[in-house]
Design a protein around this motif. Structure first.
Motif, short mmCIF file in Angstrom:
data_model
loop_
_atom_site.label_atom_id
_atom_site.label_comp_id
_atom_site.label_asym_id
_atom_site.label_seq_id
_atom_site.Cartn_x
_atom_site.Cartn_y
_atom_site.Cartn_z
N THR A 107 4.84 0.22 8.81
CA THR A 107 5.05 -1.03 8.80
C THR A 107 5.22 -1.74 10.05
O THR A 107 6.00 -1.17 10.57
CB THR A 107 5.89 -1.67 7.63
OG1 THR A 107 5.81 -3.19 7.62
CG2 THR A 107 7.27 -1.26 7.79
N ASN A 113 0.95 -1.31 -0.19
CA ASN A 113 -0.20 -0.09 0.09
C ASN A 113 0.89 1.20 0.06
O ASN A 113 0.66 2.17 0.87
CB ASN A 113 -0.98 -0.18 1.20
CG ASN A 113 -1.83 -1.15 1.16
OD1 ASN A 113 -2.59 -1.36 0.14
ND2 ASN A 113 -2.32 -1.91 2.14
N GLU A 119 -7.84 -6.31 7.98
CA GLU A 119 -7.12 -5.03 7.73
C GLU A 119 -7.88 -3.80 7.92
O GLU A 119 -9.03 -3.68 7.13
CB GLU A 119 -6.40 -5.07 6.20
CG GLU A 119 -5.56 -6.19 6.08
CD GLU A 119 -4.21 -6.04 6.41
OE1 GLU A 119 -4.11 -5.07 6.74
OE2 GLU A 119 -3.33 -7.20 6.18
N LEU A 178 -2.95 1.20 12.07
CA LEU A 178 -3.10 0.21 11.36
C LEU A 178 -3.22 -0.97 12.08
O LEU A 178 -2.72 -1.11 13.28
CB LEU A 178 -2.10 -0.16 10.44
CG LEU A 178 -1.42 1.11 9.86
CD1 LEU A 178 -0.17 0.67 8.65
CD2 LEU A 178 -2.54 1.49 8.47
N ASN A 179 -4.48 -1.78 11.81
CA ASN A 179 -4.71 -2.96 12.48
C ASN A 179 -4.73 -4.22 11.58
O ASN A 179 -5.18 -4.16 10.33
CB ASN A 179 -6.06 -2.85 13.29
CG ASN A 179 -5.97 -2.37 14.58
OD1 ASN A 179 -6.11 -1.17 14.53
ND2 ASN A 179 -5.56 -3.23 15.65
N ASN A 180 -4.14 -5.34 12.02
CA ASN A 180 -4.21 -6.31 11.16
C ASN A 180 -4.61 -7.51 12.25
O ASN A 180 -3.91 -7.73 13.08
CB ASN A 180 -2.67 -7.07 10.55
CG ASN A 180 -2.79 -8.24 9.85
OD1 ASN A 180 -2.67 -9.23 10.49
ND2 ASN A 180 -2.86 -7.96 8.52
N GLN A 238 -2.72 8.11 12.91
CA GLN A 238 -2.86 7.10 12.08
C GLN A 238 -2.90 5.71 12.61
O GLN A 238 -1.56 5.34 13.23
CB GLN A 238 -2.17 7.30 10.80
CG GLN A 238 -2.48 6.34 9.42
CD GLN A 238 -1.85 6.85 8.46
OE1 GLN A 238 -2.40 7.95 7.89
NE2 GLN A 238 -1.19 6.21 7.63
N ALA A 278 0.74 -5.49 9.28
CA ALA A 278 0.00 -4.19 9.23
C ALA A 278 0.99 -3.39 8.49
O ALA A 278 2.03 -2.76 8.98
CB ALA A 278 -0.47 -3.58 10.55
N GLN A 279 0.47 -2.93 7.06
CA GLN A 279 1.47 -1.86 6.15
C GLN A 279 0.58 -1.32 5.48
O GLN A 279 -0.68 -1.47 4.97
CB GLN A 279 2.24 -2.71 5.35
CG GLN A 279 3.28 -3.99 5.70
CD GLN A 279 4.24 -4.37 4.50
OE1 GLN A 279 4.99 -3.51 3.88
NE2 GLN A 279 3.95 -5.62 4.40
N ALA A 336 -4.98 6.22 2.54
CA ALA A 336 -5.92 6.53 3.86
C ALA A 336 -6.67 7.89 3.20
O ALA A 336 -6.41 8.83 4.09
CB ALA A 336 -5.02 6.65 5.12
N GLY A 367 -0.84 3.02 4.59
CA GLY A 367 -1.17 4.37 4.88
C GLY A 367 -1.30 5.35 3.85
O GLY A 367 -2.01 6.47 4.06
N ILE A 381 -7.33 0.43 8.40
CA ILE A 381 -6.66 1.65 8.52
C ILE A 381 -7.55 3.05 8.84
O ILE A 381 -8.78 2.93 8.29
CB ILE A 381 -5.85 1.88 7.26
CG1 ILE A 381 -4.97 3.40 7.21
CG2 ILE A 381 -6.79 2.04 6.08
CD1 ILE A 381 -4.21 3.38 6.07
#
Length: 763
Positions: A128, A103, A300, A336-338, A334, A134-135, A140, A137, A302
Motif C-alpha cells: 500500500t 485486495n 489501477e 502497483l500503479n494508481n 511487483q 495503490a493497494q 496478482a 498484490g 498491478i
C-alpha cells in the motif's frame, strides 16, 4: 545481543551455508537411480478433464503435516467454478475471506500483510502506498494457473516467518507432470469462461511435453471484462450514486516451466512468470463536483514478474542424508500503479475574480496523477526432512530457512494548473486549498533496502506406539530496513530527515504441538505457537502531507508485532466422513494500526495527523468447523463454519477487520458423465463495530452449478452456474469502508443474480 552483532552476522552466514549443503549433498551421496515417471494409479481421476495429482512437485518438506493445514486440489477449485478468493470464501471455506477494498486475503480477522501468501514457495507481497491509492498484490495471479492451494490458519511459527500471524496461503502453479498422462509425451488443456457478474470473457490454455527426462510446460490466459455489478439503483454523478462506476479491465498471464530429472531422485527446474491486471474506471461517484462532468477517470494496474530456479530431491530408498529437500532461488518485481485523469473546475466559485488569491486554492484545468509503488525481491529459500530413530523413538525432522532482500520505491507524478509558489507565504485563512496539499512529482518516502533472514527446526516425536506425537519447533527471524534519501524524497514538502533512520530486530518464535491418535480415524490435537511480523517499509517511512492541509506519516520507531496463539481441535477422517473442528485464542502484542496522532488544527487544519503506532494488547478468538459426508457412491454433503471475535483489550474497541459468523452448507451429486452442486452461504449480522464501522445485516444466498462430460467427445467438459439465485441484496462486512452514510451503502453491496458458463477441453 543485538541483531547486527558479529555473532548474529556469523550465524546468518553459517546458516545460509548449512541450508545450501542440506539440499545439495544428496546429489553426491546417492547412487544413480532413475526417478520414476508418474504411475497410472497416481494419474487416475474420476472425470476426464480433471488433472491428476502431482508426483514430484518440488514441495519436498513443505508437504502439509500439521492438522491446521488444509489442501484444496485443482479438481475441487474447477468443479465449484472458483475463479478468485471471493468465490473461494463463498463455496469452499467460510474461514477464508477477501477484502475487495484493499485486495487482501482475510483469515481470522487479520488481513493485508498479516496473511502470508506464497506462490511456488516465493512470498507475494501485499503493498500500500502512503496515499492509500495503490493497494493490493494478493490478487496478482490467475486461478486457472494453479494446481493446488494449501491454507494454514493461525501462526505456525516453526515453519513460517514474518507475516504469518493470521495464516498462510500457499499457492502452487501447474507443473508439466500435471498435464501428461502415463505413457504419453504430450498433454494440453484449454478453457473458455463467460461470467455475467462482470460481463467478462476468459480464455486459458496450458500445453506440456517431455523428451525422456526433460519436461516442458507453457500456460497462458487472457481475460477482459467490465465493472462487477452491485445492487445499487441510483445512477448519475455525485456521492448519491449507488450503481457501480463503469469500468473495463484486461488481465493477462504467462507461465513457462522446464523440469530436468537426474538419476538418484533429483529434479532441477526453471520458471518464468508474468501477470498484469489493468483496470480503467469512469469515476461518476464521489467528488465529481470538482471536475467537468465525464472527465474524471482513474486507473489501477498491478504487474508481477518473476524468474526462479528450483531443486527438488526425494530419496528413492531413504538411505540418504535427507529424505526430501527443496531449494528455490528467485527474482520477483511487483508494481502497483494508481492513476487519476480529469479536468478540474473551481468548485462552482462564482465569486473568484482574476488576481484574487483564492485562485491559488481552487485551480482549473488538467489534473493528472500517477502514484507508483514498486517492490523488487530476490532471495533463496529451502527446506528438508529426515525420518530417524534415536533411542528407539521415531523422529520426523524438518528444517529449513530463507534469506531474501527487498527494494521498495514510491513516486507520485502529477500534472495540474497549480501556481509555482512558496505555500508557506500563501494566506491560509480562506478554507480548503487543493493546490496546498495535492503536491506531486515527488516521493512520499525514501527508497528502502530491506533484508530478511529466517531459519527453523521442528521434530515430530512419536510415542506410545506412534499414537502420541509431540512436535516442538523453533524459528529465528531477523530483519533490517535501510532507508536511502533521494532527490525525489527531498522534493517532498513534508521531507524530514528523521525518517532516514534504519530499523532492525530479531526474534525467536517457539511452538509446541501435541497430537493424539485416539482411533485410526480420530485425531485430537492442541498447539501453542508464537508469531512474528516485521513492520513494512511503508509503515515505517511513509511521510505524506503538507503544512496547511493534513499529514499521514509512518513511524520509524515501530516495534515488530508478536503473537501467542492457542488452539485445540479434532479431526475425524474415515471412508464416509471427514470432520475437523478447532477452537483458537490469539493474543497480539505491539499490534500495528493507523491512529489519529493529532486532531485537525494548527499546522494541519484539514484532517490533522494520522500515523502508525503499536497497540499494546489485541485479542482474537473463535471457532472453525469443516466437514464432508459421502453418504452414497454418488452423493455427498459438506459444510464450513467460521466465527471470530476481536478487540483491543486496552480500549475495548472492536476490530472492524473481523468478519461476522459465516457458514456454508452444500449438497452434491456426481455420476460418471455429469454432476451438480447446490450450496447455501450464510452470514450473521455484524452489530459490534468500533467507531463508524459498518453494521452489516445478515444474509443467506444460494448458488448452483452443473457439469457434463458428453461420452461422444472425450476430454470435453461443459459447466454452468447460477449464483445468488434469489437475487438477494447483501454485503460482505469487511468490504464496506468505515464512515459510509447509510443511504450510500448500496454502492458497496455484492452482486445480485448472475450466471457463469465454461467449456474445457483436455487433450
Amino acid at each position: 545481543m543485538t541483531a547486527n552483532s558479529p555473532l548474529i552476522r556469523h550465524l546468518l552466514a553459517g546458516t545460509a551455508i548449512a541450508i545450501a549443503m542440506s539440499v545439495s549433498l544428496p546429489a553426491y551421496a546417492q547412487e544413480a537411480t532413475q526417478v520414476a515417471e508418474p504411475t497410472a494409479e497416481q494419474a487416475t481421476t474420476d472425470q476426464a478433464t480433471e488433472l491428476k495429482p502431482i508426483t514430484v512437485t518440488g514441495k519436498g518438506a513443505r508437504v502439509a503435516t500439521s492438522p491446521l493445514t488444509e489442501t484444496v486440489e485443482r479438481a475441487e477449485i474447477q468443479e465449484r467454478m472458483v475463479t478468485d478468493f471471493q468465490d473461494f470464501s463463498r463455496r469452499i471455506d467460510a474461514g477464508v475471506n477477501f477484502n475487495t477494498q484493499n485486495n487482501s486475503i482475510n483469515i481470522r480477522g487479520l488481513q493485508a500483510n498479516r496473511v502470508l501468501t506464497t506462490l511456488d514457495g516465493i512470498r507475494v507481497p501485499w503493498l500500500t502506498d502512503p496515499r492509500d491509492s495503490a493497494q493490493g498484490g494478493l490478487n496478482a495471479f490467475d486461478f486457472d494457473s494453479l494446481s493446488q492451494i494449501d491454507i494454514t490458519k493461525g501462526a505456525d511459527s516453526s515453519r513460517y516467518g514474518s507475516g504469518a500471524l493470521g495464516g498462510v496461503v500457499e499457492l502452487r502453479t501447474l507443473d508439466p507432470e500435471d498435464l501428461i498422462e502415463p505413457g504419453k509425451t504430450f498433454g494440453a488443456i484449454t478453457k473458455a469462461t463467460y461470467d455475467s457478474a462482470n460481463t467478462s470473457i476468459l480464455g486459458n490454455a496450458a500445453v506440456a511435453t517431455h523428451f525422456n527426462d526433460t519436461w516442458l510446460l507453457f500456460q497462458g490466459g487472457y481475460k477482459h471484462g467490465n465493472e462487477t455489478k452491485n445492487e445499487g439503483d441510483v445512477g448519475g454523478y455525485g456521492t448519491s450514486r449507488t450503481e457501480a462506476n463503469p469500468m473495463d479491465f484486461n488481465q493477462g498471464n504467462f507461465l513457462a516451466k522446464i523440469h530436468q530429472y537426474i538419476d538418484g531422485g533429483h529434479r532441477i527446474g526453471l520458471t518464468g512468470e508474468y501477470f498484469n491486471l489493468d483496470e480503467d474506471t469512469d469515476n461518476m461517484r464521489g467528488t465529481t463536483a470538482s471536475y467537468e462532468p465525464g472527465s474524471l477517470k482513474s486507473g489501477e494496474e498491478i504487474n508481477r514478474r518473476r524468474i526462479s530456479a528450483s531443486y527438488d530431491f526425494i530419496s528413492p530408498d531413504g538411505t540418504d542424508w535427507v529424505d526430501t529437500a527443496s531449494l528455490v532461488a528467485y527474482w520477483q518485481k511487483q508494481k502497483l500503479n494508481n492513476t487519476t485523469d480529469g479536468f478540474r473546475l473551481r468548485d462552482g466559485r462564482a465569486d473568484i475574480i482574476p488576481g484574487d488569491p483564492l485562485l491559488y486554492g481552487f485551480p482549473t484545468g488538467v489534473y493528472k496523477r500517477d502514484n507508483l509503488l514498486e517492490q523488487t525481491t530476490y532471495g533463496v529459500s529451502g527446506d528438508a526432512s529426515k525420518d530417524v530413530q534415536l533411542g528407539g523413538i521415531e523422529h520426523g525432522l524438518r528444517f529449513g530457512g530463507e534469506l531474501y532482500g527487498q527494494k521498495t520505491h514510491q513516486y507520485s507524478w502529477g500534472q495540474d494548473n497549480c501556481p509555482d509558489v512558496d505555500w508557506t507565504t500563501v494566506p491560509d485563512w480562506f478554507g480548503p486549498q487543493a493546490c496546498r496539499f495535492l503536491h506531486s512529482n515527488a516521493s512520499d518516502m525514501p527508497d528502502v533496502d530491506s533484508a530478511f533472514f529466517g531459519i527453523y527446526l521442528e521434530d515430530d516425536i512419536k510415542l506410545l506406539d506412534n499414537r502420541l506425537t509431540l512436535t516442538p519447533g523453533l524459528r529465528f527471524d531477523w530483519y533490517r530496513h535501510s532507508p536511502k534519501s533521494t532527490a525525489a524524497y527531498e522534493d517532498s514538502p513534508n521531507f524530514d530527515e528523521a525518517y532516514l533512520k534504519s530499523s532492525s530486530d530479531s526474534r525467536f518464535s517457539p511452538k509446541l504441538r501435541a497430537a493424539w491418535q485416539a482411533t485410526t480415524e480420530l485425531e485430537l490435537y492442541a498447539q501453542w505457537a508464537q508469531g512474528f511480523r516485521a513492520p513494512s517499509a511503508t509503515e515505517l517511512y511513509q511521510n505524506y502531507g503538507q503544512p496547511g492541509s493534513y499529514a499521514r506519516v509512518g513511524n520509524p520507531n515501530l516495534e515488530a508485532e508478536t503473537s501467542n496463539g492457542f488452539e485445540i481441535g479434532a479431526k475425524y477422517d474415515s471412508e464416509d466422513y471427514t470432520v475437523q473442528a478447532t477452537v483458537f485464542n490469539n493474543y497480539y502484542r505491539n499490534f500495528i494500526d493507523m491512529v489519529q496522532i493529532a486532531p485537525p488544527g494548527g499546522e494541519f487544519p484539514i484532517a490533522g495527523i494520522t500515523g502508525y503506532e503499536n497497540l499494546a494488547h489485541v485479542q482474537i478468538y473463535g471457532v472453525e468447523f469443516a466437514g464432508e459426508w459421502r453418504f452414497t457412491d454418488n452423493w455427498r454433503t459438506w459444510g464450513s463454519l467460521a466465527w471470530s471475535h476481536g478487540q483491543d483489550t486496552d480500549t475495548d474497541e472492536y476490530l472492524n477487520s473481523v468478519a461476522p459468523l459465516r457458514a456454508i452448507l452444500g449438497l452434491g451429486y456426481a455420476a460418471e458423465t455429469w454432476g451438480s452442486d447446490v450450496s447455501l452461504t450464510m452470514a450473521a449480522a455484524r452489530n459490534k463495530v468500533s467507531g463508524e464501522g459498518f453494521k452489516a445485516p445478515g444474509y443467506g444466498i444460494v448458488d448452483a452449478t452443473v457439469w457434463w462430460e458428453p461420452e461422444q467427445f472425450k476430454g470435453l467438459k461443459l459447466q454452468a452456474g447460477v449464483f445468488n439465485i434469489f437475487d438477494k441484496t447483501y454485503w460482505n462486512a469487511i468490504d464496506v469502508p468505515d464512515g459510509v452514510p447509510e443511504d450510500q451503502t448500496a454502492f458497496y453491496s455484492e452482486t445480485g443474480r448472475s450466471f457463469r458458463f465454461s467449456i474445457t477441453k483436455k487433450f
